[in-house]
Motif scaffolding. Structure first.
Motif, PDB file in Angstrom:
ATOM      1  N   TYR A  98      27.014  44.795  36.770  1.00 27.40           N
ATOM      2  CA  TYR A  98      28.295  45.428  37.064  1.00 27.40           C
ATOM      3  C   TYR A  98      28.510  45.549  38.574  1.00 27.40           C
ATOM      4  O   TYR A  98      27.628  46.086  39.270  1.00 27.40           O
ATOM      5  CB  TYR A  98      28.375  46.816  36.424  1.00 27.40           C
ATOM      6  N   PRO A  99      29.629  45.074  39.096  1.00 24.21           N
ATOM      7  CA  PRO A  99      29.907  45.264  40.531  1.00 24.21           C
ATOM      8  C   PRO A  99      30.067  46.762  40.832  1.00 24.21           C
ATOM      9  O   PRO A  99      30.654  47.498  40.037  1.00 24.21           O
ATOM     10  CB  PRO A  99      31.237  44.528  40.737  1.00 24.21           C
ATOM     11  N   LEU A 100      29.513  47.221  41.919  1.00 19.93           N
ATOM     12  CA  LEU A 100      29.648  48.618  42.297  1.00 19.93           C
ATOM     13  C   LEU A 100      31.122  48.933  42.567  1.00 19.93           C
ATOM     14  O   LEU A 100      31.813  48.187  43.258  1.00 19.93           O
ATOM     15  CB  LEU A 100      28.828  48.922  43.559  1.00 19.93           C
ATOM     16  N   HIS A 101      31.585  50.034  42.017  1.00 18.63           N
ATOM     17  CA  HIS A 101      32.989  50.412  42.243  1.00 18.63           C
ATOM     18  C   HIS A 101      33.073  51.894  42.555  1.00 18.63           C
ATOM     19  O   HIS A 101      32.101  52.623  42.428  1.00 18.63           O
ATOM     20  CB  HIS A 101      33.847  50.072  41.030  1.00 18.63           C
ATOM     21  N   LYS A 139      23.841  39.112  44.838  1.00 13.18           N
ATOM     22  CA  LYS A 139      24.576  38.449  43.770  1.00 13.18           C
ATOM     23  C   LYS A 139      24.228  39.101  42.439  1.00 13.18           C
ATOM     24  O   LYS A 139      23.187  39.742  42.286  1.00 13.18           O
ATOM     25  CB  LYS A 139      24.229  36.964  43.722  1.00 13.18           C
ATOM     26  N   ALA A 140      25.105  38.909  41.477  1.00 18.11           N
ATOM     27  CA  ALA A 140      24.879  39.473  40.146  1.00 18.11           C
ATOM     28  C   ALA A 140      23.641  38.846  39.508  1.00 18.11           C
ATOM     29  O   ALA A 140      23.387  37.649  39.647  1.00 18.11           O
ATOM     30  CB  ALA A 140      26.094  39.229  39.264  1.00 18.11           C
ATOM     31  N   PHE A 141      22.871  39.665  38.821  1.00 14.77           N
ATOM     32  CA  PHE A 141      21.768  39.163  38.011  1.00 14.77           C
ATOM     33  C   PHE A 141      22.337  38.807  36.637  1.00 14.77           C
ATOM     34  O   PHE A 141      22.936  39.650  35.966  1.00 14.77           O
ATOM     35  CB  PHE A 141      20.683  40.229  37.842  1.00 14.77           C
ATOM     36  N   GLY A 142      22.184  37.571  36.203  1.00 16.57           N
ATOM     37  CA  GLY A 142      22.707  37.197  34.892  1.00 16.57           C
ATOM     38  C   GLY A 142      24.216  37.156  34.881  1.00 16.57           C
ATOM     39  O   GLY A 142      24.852  36.669  35.827  1.00 16.57           O
ATOM     40  N   LEU A 143      24.820  37.700  33.851  1.00 18.16           N
ATOM     41  CA  LEU A 143      26.274  37.656  33.668  1.00 18.16           C
ATOM     42  C   LEU A 143      26.947  38.801  34.405  1.00 18.16           C
ATOM     43  O   LEU A 143      26.586  39.964  34.238  1.00 18.16           O
ATOM     44  CB  LEU A 143      26.608  37.733  32.178  1.00 18.16           C
ATOM     45  N   GLU A 144      27.934  38.471  35.225  1.00 18.52           N
ATOM     46  CA  GLU A 144      28.684  39.505  35.932  1.00 18.52           C
ATOM     47  C   GLU A 144      29.799  40.046  35.042  1.00 18.52           C
ATOM     48  O   GLU A 144      30.543  39.291  34.418  1.00 18.52           O
ATOM     49  CB  GLU A 144      29.292  38.949  37.218  1.00 18.52           C
ATOM     50  N   CYS A 145      29.924  41.366  34.999  1.00 19.51           N
ATOM     51  CA  CYS A 145      31.028  42.003  34.287  1.00 19.51           C
ATOM     52  C   CYS A 145      32.345  41.590  34.943  1.00 19.51           C
ATOM     53  O   CYS A 145      32.482  41.639  36.167  1.00 19.51           O
ATOM     54  CB  CYS A 145      30.858  43.520  34.327  1.00 19.51           C
ATOM     55  N   ILE A 146      33.314  41.210  34.118  1.00 21.37           N
ATOM     56  CA  ILE A 146      34.589  40.719  34.648  1.00 21.37           C
ATOM     57  C   ILE A 146      35.718  41.742  34.533  1.00 21.37           C
ATOM     58  O   ILE A 146      36.877  41.431  34.796  1.00 21.37           O
ATOM     59  CB  ILE A 146      35.015  39.416  33.939  1.00 21.37           C
ATOM     60  N   ALA A 147      35.386  42.978  34.161  1.00 21.39           N
ATOM     61  CA  ALA A 147      36.431  43.984  33.969  1.00 21.39           C
ATOM     62  C   ALA A 147      37.256  44.211  35.222  1.00 21.39           C
ATOM     63  O   ALA A 147      38.460  44.466  35.150  1.00 21.39           O
ATOM     64  CB  ALA A 147      35.810  45.294  33.493  1.00 21.39           C
ATOM     65  N   TYR A 148      36.611  44.103  36.400  1.00 16.58           N
ATOM     66  CA  TYR A 148      37.347  44.338  37.651  1.00 16.58           C
ATOM     67  C   TYR A 148      38.430  43.294  37.884  1.00 16.58           C
ATOM     68  O   TYR A 148      39.361  43.510  38.666  1.00 16.58           O
ATOM     69  CB  TYR A 148      36.379  44.386  38.835  1.00 16.58           C
ATOM     70  N   LYS A 149      38.343  42.164  37.205  1.00 16.46           N
ATOM     71  CA  LYS A 149      39.369  41.130  37.297  1.00 16.46           C
ATOM     72  C   LYS A 149      40.471  41.332  36.258  1.00 16.46           C
ATOM     73  O   LYS A 149      41.450  40.599  36.253  1.00 16.46           O
ATOM     74  CB  LYS A 149      38.747  39.754  37.084  1.00 16.46           C
ATOM     75  N   ASP A 167      42.041  44.483  35.440  1.00 10.34           N
ATOM     76  CA  ASP A 167      42.576  45.838  35.560  1.00 10.34           C
ATOM     77  C   ASP A 167      41.610  46.877  34.999  1.00 10.34           C
ATOM     78  O   ASP A 167      42.021  47.875  34.413  1.00 10.34           O
ATOM     79  CB  ASP A 167      43.932  45.939  34.852  1.00 10.34           C
ATOM     80  N   GLY A 168      40.296  46.612  35.162  1.00 11.75           N
ATOM     81  CA  GLY A 168      39.288  47.561  34.729  1.00 11.75           C
ATOM     82  C   GLY A 168      39.068  47.635  33.237  1.00 11.75           C
ATOM     83  O   GLY A 168      38.471  48.586  32.729  1.00 11.75           O
ATOM     84  N   LYS A 169      39.525  46.612  32.518  1.00 18.97           N
ATOM     85  CA  LYS A 169      39.408  46.624  31.057  1.00 18.97           C
ATOM     86  C   LYS A 169      38.547  45.447  30.569  1.00 18.97           C
ATOM     87  O   LYS A 169      38.492  44.401  31.202  1.00 18.97           O
ATOM     88  CB  LYS A 169      40.786  46.569  30.403  1.00 18.97           C
TER      89      LYS A 169
END
Length: 214
Positions: free
Chosen positions: A211-214, A180-190, A192-194
């Motif tokens: 950051y989720p691995l992409h 699971k993400a540590f702390g705040l998960e980056c939401i850019a993947y939701k 359109d990558g922005k």
């Protein structure tokens, strides 16, 4: 403030890059010169393995030449006043340091902090894996100034995927895949990558961004 002619202004403006994800300006160096990242890029399971800045269009001669010019710029005696001028002229008052590459020396790190200090209206985000360099630079800076500039968020990145945040730094970042993400998960993947309206990476109150691995 440094005085530049029209051609010089145009030349130095080309030193900055556009980040489509963030929608703000950045500046880059050749990822081949990363002291820590170049080693991690050869290690499976590290966040730098398969680095995007070591392949694709980054390998074109024109891009490599531009990177070389930026390295010369970073080491120029006029680096601080010119960067202060460039940042002061931007409409969007956000700036990401190193959309590729990383800090090269303690002197470079101190110069970056001084630029941040002289551009208080700009929010600065500095992601880095050069832990030793920044520890020494912060020690020197705090000995003189007592505290880091309020407008800078220095995020030290954990070197391996699914590794917990590094200790000893106020702000950090991680990459998660199987955990699971540590702390705040980056939401850019939701989105359109922005990043759109999200400014978590710039926000010192957000201790860790994962950051989720992409």
């Amino acid at each position: 403030m440094i005085n530049l002619n029209k051609d010089e202004k145009a030349f130095y403006k080309r030193m900055l890059s556009n980040t489509s994800k963030l929608g703000c300006k950045s500046i880059s160096l050749n990822a081949k010169n990363c002291k820590t990242g170049s080693k991690l890029a050869k290690k499976k399971g590290s966040v730098c393995y398969g680095c995007y800045a070591l392949k694709g269009c980054y390998q074109f001669p024109v891009v490599q030449d531009a990177m070389a010019r930026r390295m010369e710029f970073f080491n120029s005696p006029n680096f601080i006043p010119i960067m202060v001028w460039l940042l002061s002229s931007l409409r969007k008052k956000k700036f990401r340091w190193f959309d590729s590459g990383d800090v090269q020396s303690v002197l470079m790190a101190l110069n970056i902090l001084e630029i941040c200090n002289q551009t208080p209206e700009t929010k600065h985000w500095i992601p880095s894996k050069e832990y030793k360099i920044w520890r020494e630079a912060i020690k020197i800076w705090l000995n003189i100034h007592k505290k880091l500039p309020e407008n800078v968020c220095l995020r030290m990145s954990s070197p391996n995927i699914d590794q917990e945040p590094l200790k000893g730094f106020e702000n950090t970042s991680t990459v998660h895949k199987d955990k699971k993400a540590f702390g705040l998960e980056c939401i850019a993947y939701k989105q359109d990558g922005k990043c759109l309206d999200c400014e978590a990476c710039f926000n010192k109150k957000v201790k860790n961004v994962s950051y989720p691995l992409h």
